[in-house]
Design a protein around this motif. Sequence first.
Motif, short mmCIF file in Angstrom:
data_model
loop_
_atom_site.label_atom_id
_atom_site.label_comp_id
_atom_site.label_asym_id
_atom_site.label_seq_id
_atom_site.Cartn_x
_atom_site.Cartn_y
_atom_site.Cartn_z
N ASP A 53 109.83 -82.63 48.34
CA ASP A 53 108.57 -83.38 48.52
C ASP A 53 107.47 -82.81 47.63
OD1 ASP A 53 109.81 -84.98 50.40
OD2 ASP A 53 108.91 -83.95 52.14
N GLU A 54 107.37 -81.48 47.57
CA GLU A 54 106.30 -80.84 46.80
C GLU A 54 106.45 -81.10 45.31
OE1 GLU A 54 104.63 -76.37 45.78
OE2 GLU A 54 105.51 -76.73 47.75
N ILE A 55 107.66 -80.92 44.77
CA ILE A 55 107.81 -81.09 43.32
C ILE A 55 107.85 -82.57 42.92
CG2 ILE A 55 108.81 -78.81 42.96
CD1 ILE A 55 111.57 -80.07 42.71
N THR A 56 108.15 -83.44 43.86
CA THR A 56 108.03 -84.88 43.59
C THR A 56 106.55 -85.25 43.51
OG1 THR A 56 110.14 -85.36 44.68
CG2 THR A 56 108.59 -87.19 44.44
N ALA A 57 105.77 -84.77 44.45
CA ALA A 57 104.33 -85.07 44.47
C ALA A 57 103.63 -84.51 43.23
CB ALA A 57 103.69 -84.50 45.73
N SER A 58 104.09 -83.37 42.73
CA SER A 58 103.45 -82.76 41.55
C SER A 58 103.92 -83.39 40.24
CB SER A 58 103.73 -81.25 41.52
OG SER A 58 105.11 -81.02 41.21
N GLY A 59 104.96 -84.24 40.31
CA GLY A 59 105.49 -84.87 39.11
C GLY A 59 106.46 -83.99 38.33
N GLU A 60 106.87 -82.87 38.91
CA GLU A 60 107.77 -81.94 38.21
C GLU A 60 109.25 -82.19 38.50
OE1 GLU A 60 105.03 -77.97 38.03
OE2 GLU A 60 105.57 -78.70 40.02
N PHE A 61 109.53 -82.99 39.49
CA PHE A 61 110.92 -83.25 39.91
C PHE A 61 111.60 -84.23 38.96
CE2 PHE A 61 113.95 -85.84 42.37
CZ PHE A 61 114.83 -84.84 42.79
N ILE A 62 112.82 -83.88 38.54
CA ILE A 62 113.65 -84.80 37.77
C ILE A 62 114.91 -85.15 38.55
CG2 ILE A 62 115.04 -85.13 35.68
CD1 ILE A 62 113.12 -83.23 34.25
N LEU A 63 115.63 -84.13 39.05
CA LEU A 63 116.94 -84.37 39.64
C LEU A 63 117.37 -83.15 40.44
CD1 LEU A 63 119.77 -85.99 39.51
CD2 LEU A 63 120.26 -84.53 37.55
N THR A 64 118.14 -83.37 41.49
CA THR A 64 118.80 -82.28 42.20
C THR A 64 120.20 -82.74 42.57
OG1 THR A 64 118.66 -80.65 43.99
CG2 THR A 64 117.96 -82.90 44.52
N GLN A 65 121.13 -81.81 42.58
CA GLN A 65 122.51 -82.08 42.97
C GLN A 65 123.03 -80.87 43.74
OE1 GLN A 65 124.60 -84.99 41.79
NE2 GLN A 65 122.50 -85.69 41.58
N ALA A 66 123.75 -81.14 44.81
CA ALA A 66 124.48 -80.08 45.52
C ALA A 66 125.94 -80.21 45.10
CB ALA A 66 124.34 -80.25 47.03
N LEU A 67 126.57 -79.10 44.78
CA LEU A 67 127.94 -79.12 44.29
C LEU A 67 128.93 -78.79 45.40
CD1 LEU A 67 127.31 -77.27 40.92
CD2 LEU A 67 127.40 -79.73 41.34
N GLY A 68 130.13 -79.33 45.29
CA GLY A 68 131.18 -79.05 46.25
C GLY A 68 131.70 -77.63 46.10
N ASP A 69 132.47 -77.21 47.08
CA ASP A 69 133.04 -75.87 47.08
C ASP A 69 133.97 -75.68 45.88
OD1 ASP A 69 135.35 -73.89 48.05
OD2 ASP A 69 133.52 -73.47 49.17
N PRO A 70 133.94 -74.51 45.23
CA PRO A 70 134.80 -74.26 44.08
C PRO A 70 136.30 -74.41 44.38
CG PRO A 70 133.16 -72.53 44.26
CD PRO A 70 133.05 -73.39 45.50
#
Length: 122
Positions: A34-51
């Motif tokens: 929420d914070e980095i979206t509001a500041s305009g700094e957010f581009i993308l996030t991804q959570a990766l599966g277990d190795p």
Amino acid sequence: MKYLLMMQVDPDVLASLSASQSEEIGKGHGAFIDEITASGEFILTQALGDPSKSSVVRSSGGVPQIHDGPFLEAKEFLGGFYLVDVDSKERALELAKLIPDAKIDGLAIEVRPIMFSKAADF
């Protein structure tokens, strides 16, 4: 300047967290997004599966071959990342300190500049 904020995960550390600590991490990530979206700094996030569900394509005699893996020497692995667009490395480091994982001993956030970027057209 674009930076990749990579969450380095130690499965033993995660397993030692209480249910409330795990829940707090999830809420913290939501607040961070929420914070980095509001500041305009957010581009993308991804959570990766277990190795354990990963494969590695590696050359053997010039021929790509698929291996189970990655079988790294270290038990830590890349668990996910945030891609941000910030004014400076210092700001990227400030943001990295706000990621909930950074407050847990045994977990880490690697901050690395992006050298080249091309986005897919959707």
